[in-house]
Design an enzyme around this catalytic site. Structure first.
Site, mmCIF file in Angstrom:
data_model
loop_
_atom_site.group_PDB
_atom_site.id
_atom_site.type_symbol
_atom_site.label_atom_id
_atom_site.label_comp_id
_atom_site.label_asym_id
_atom_site.label_seq_id
_atom_site.Cartn_x
_atom_site.Cartn_y
_atom_site.Cartn_z
ATOM 1 N N HIS A 39 10.394 6.138 34.370
ATOM 2 C CA HIS A 39 9.685 5.025 34.982
ATOM 3 C C HIS A 39 9.401 5.388 36.443
ATOM 4 O O HIS A 39 10.270 5.933 37.132
ATOM 5 C CB HIS A 39 10.515 3.736 34.897
ATOM 6 C CG HIS A 39 9.797 2.534 35.420
ATOM 7 N ND1 HIS A 39 8.792 1.896 34.717
ATOM 8 C CD2 HIS A 39 9.895 1.892 36.600
ATOM 9 C CE1 HIS A 39 8.319 0.890 35.444
ATOM 10 N NE2 HIS A 39 8.970 0.873 36.588
ATOM 11 N N GLY A 88 -0.449 12.131 29.639
ATOM 12 C CA GLY A 88 0.574 13.033 29.131
ATOM 13 C C GLY A 88 1.054 14.096 30.091
ATOM 14 O O GLY A 88 1.508 15.160 29.673
ATOM 15 N N ILE A 120 6.600 -1.676 23.675
ATOM 16 C CA ILE A 120 8.057 -1.894 23.661
ATOM 17 C C ILE A 120 8.597 -1.535 22.281
ATOM 18 O O ILE A 120 8.031 -1.940 21.258
ATOM 19 C CB ILE A 120 8.370 -3.391 23.974
ATOM 20 C CG1 ILE A 120 7.845 -3.747 25.367
ATOM 21 C CG2 ILE A 120 9.883 -3.662 23.887
ATOM 22 C CD1 ILE A 120 8.552 -3.043 26.510
ATOM 23 N N LEU A 121 9.659 -0.747 22.237
ATOM 24 C CA LEU A 121 10.250 -0.380 20.942
ATOM 25 C C LEU A 121 10.961 -1.595 20.352
ATOM 26 O O LEU A 121 11.614 -2.351 21.073
ATOM 27 C CB LEU A 121 11.249 0.759 21.140
ATOM 28 C CG LEU A 121 10.716 2.069 21.723
ATOM 29 C CD1 LEU A 121 11.853 3.088 21.784
ATOM 30 C CD2 LEU A 121 9.545 2.600 20.916
ATOM 31 N N ASN A 168 13.629 7.263 28.723
ATOM 32 C CA ASN A 168 12.354 6.797 29.275
ATOM 33 C C ASN A 168 12.276 7.218 30.735
ATOM 34 O O ASN A 168 13.284 7.318 31.433
ATOM 35 C CB ASN A 168 12.246 5.270 29.182
ATOM 36 C CG ASN A 168 10.917 4.744 29.731
ATOM 37 O OD1 ASN A 168 9.852 5.278 29.433
ATOM 38 N ND2 ASN A 168 11.003 3.740 30.586
ATOM 39 N N ASN A 183 3.722 13.935 31.828
ATOM 40 C CA ASN A 183 5.168 14.054 31.575
ATOM 41 C C ASN A 183 5.423 14.826 30.286
ATOM 42 O O ASN A 183 6.351 15.631 30.211
ATOM 43 C CB ASN A 183 5.815 12.666 31.501
ATOM 44 C CG ASN A 183 6.151 12.118 32.880
ATOM 45 O OD1 ASN A 183 7.055 12.611 33.541
ATOM 46 N ND2 ASN A 183 5.403 11.144 33.329
HETATM 47 C C1 GRF Z 1 4.021 7.895 34.514
HETATM 48 O O1 GRF Z 1 3.996 7.499 35.860
HETATM 49 C C2 GRF Z 1 5.178 7.238 33.846
HETATM 50 O O2 GRF Z 1 6.315 7.089 34.652
HETATM 51 C C3 GRF Z 1 4.609 5.887 33.543
HETATM 52 O O3 GRF Z 1 3.266 6.118 33.165
HETATM 53 C C4 GRF Z 1 2.835 7.327 33.739
HETATM 54 C C5 GRF Z 1 2.449 8.240 32.625
HETATM 55 O O4 GRF Z 1 1.921 9.350 33.117
HETATM 56 N N1 GRF Z 1 5.359 5.250 32.495
HETATM 57 P P1 GRF Z 1 1.618 10.561 32.104
HETATM 58 O O5 GRF Z 1 0.878 9.990 30.904
HETATM 59 O O6 GRF Z 1 2.937 11.154 31.718
HETATM 60 O O7 GRF Z 1 0.767 11.486 32.919
#
Ligand code: GRF
Length: 204
Positions: free
Chosen positions: A107, A14, A90-91, A105, A16
């Protein structure tokens, strides 16, 4: 429609989500954090007094049941937009349709490289290194019915360095994820992202 209530979906640590929680200029409330497995992201939400629920996929008899429960929860909590912050499921099409144009999203590569089925977490960065790429980066995009295929909002590149490992690359890419995702969510909430076909522009 006004975007006031956000749901953040996560599957992992988490970081992000934390970047969204720490942002001070997103004109919308994170009303729900939902994970598809036990994840530290839940603790981050609880620390801020935000509803945090784990819909553990393994506790649903079928994918359809999981999808229905997810859809119903998002509607019940009156969610206006969804942010996938390291979310690995996947949604389903019904959810993507209900929230069309209001799902973002992040990535950890320069889409359309190293994305789609099987490319998640460290596997993305391992693919970049195995291929011998000189550049990788972070992408924030709208979610459509595909996997990592929706219109791109932001990208930022990261140079691959001599001696990089998947972990060292992930760390540098994450820094840009943490920068781009909150900005994209802010603009979405402000109604300033215009999508024309595959092109996304910012309305000043
Ligand atoms: C991030 O690199 C994101 O882009 C990918 O998984 C990772 C998640 O990291 N989908 P976090 O859980 O937000 O630390």
């Amino acid at each position: 429609m006004r975007i006031e209530r956000l749901a953040v979906l996560a599957s992992g640590g988490g970081s992000n989500l934390q970047a969204l929680l720490d942002s001070t200029d997103i004109p919308a409330e994170i009303a729900l954090v939902l994970t598809d497995r036990p994840a530290y992201a839940l603790e981050r939400a609880k620390a801020r007094g935000i509803e945090a629920v784990c819909f553990d996929r393994r506790s649903f008899a079928a994918k359809a049941e999981f999808n229905r429960a997810l859809f119903d929860k998002l509607v019940e909590v009156r969610i206006d937009a969804i942010v996938l912050a390291g979310y690995l499921s996947i949604l389903d099409a019904r959810l993507v349709e209900r929230f069309a144009g209001r799902i973002l999203n992040v990535h950890p590569s320069l889409i359309p490289s190293f994305c789609g089925m099987g490319f998640y977490g460290l596997k993305v960065h391992q693919g970049v290194l195995d291929y011998g790429c000189k550049l990788t980066g972070a992408t924030v995009h709208f979610v459509d019915a595909g996997a990592d295929t929706g219109p791109i909002v932001f990208q930022k590149s990261v140079e691959v360095r001599e001696g990089d490992t998947p972990e060292s690359l992930q760390a540098r890419v994450l820094e840009f994820e943490h920068e781009l995702l909150p900005l994209a969510v802010k603009l979405l909430a402000e109604g300033r992202l215009k999508v024309e076909g595959r092109r996304v522009s910012i309305i000043d």
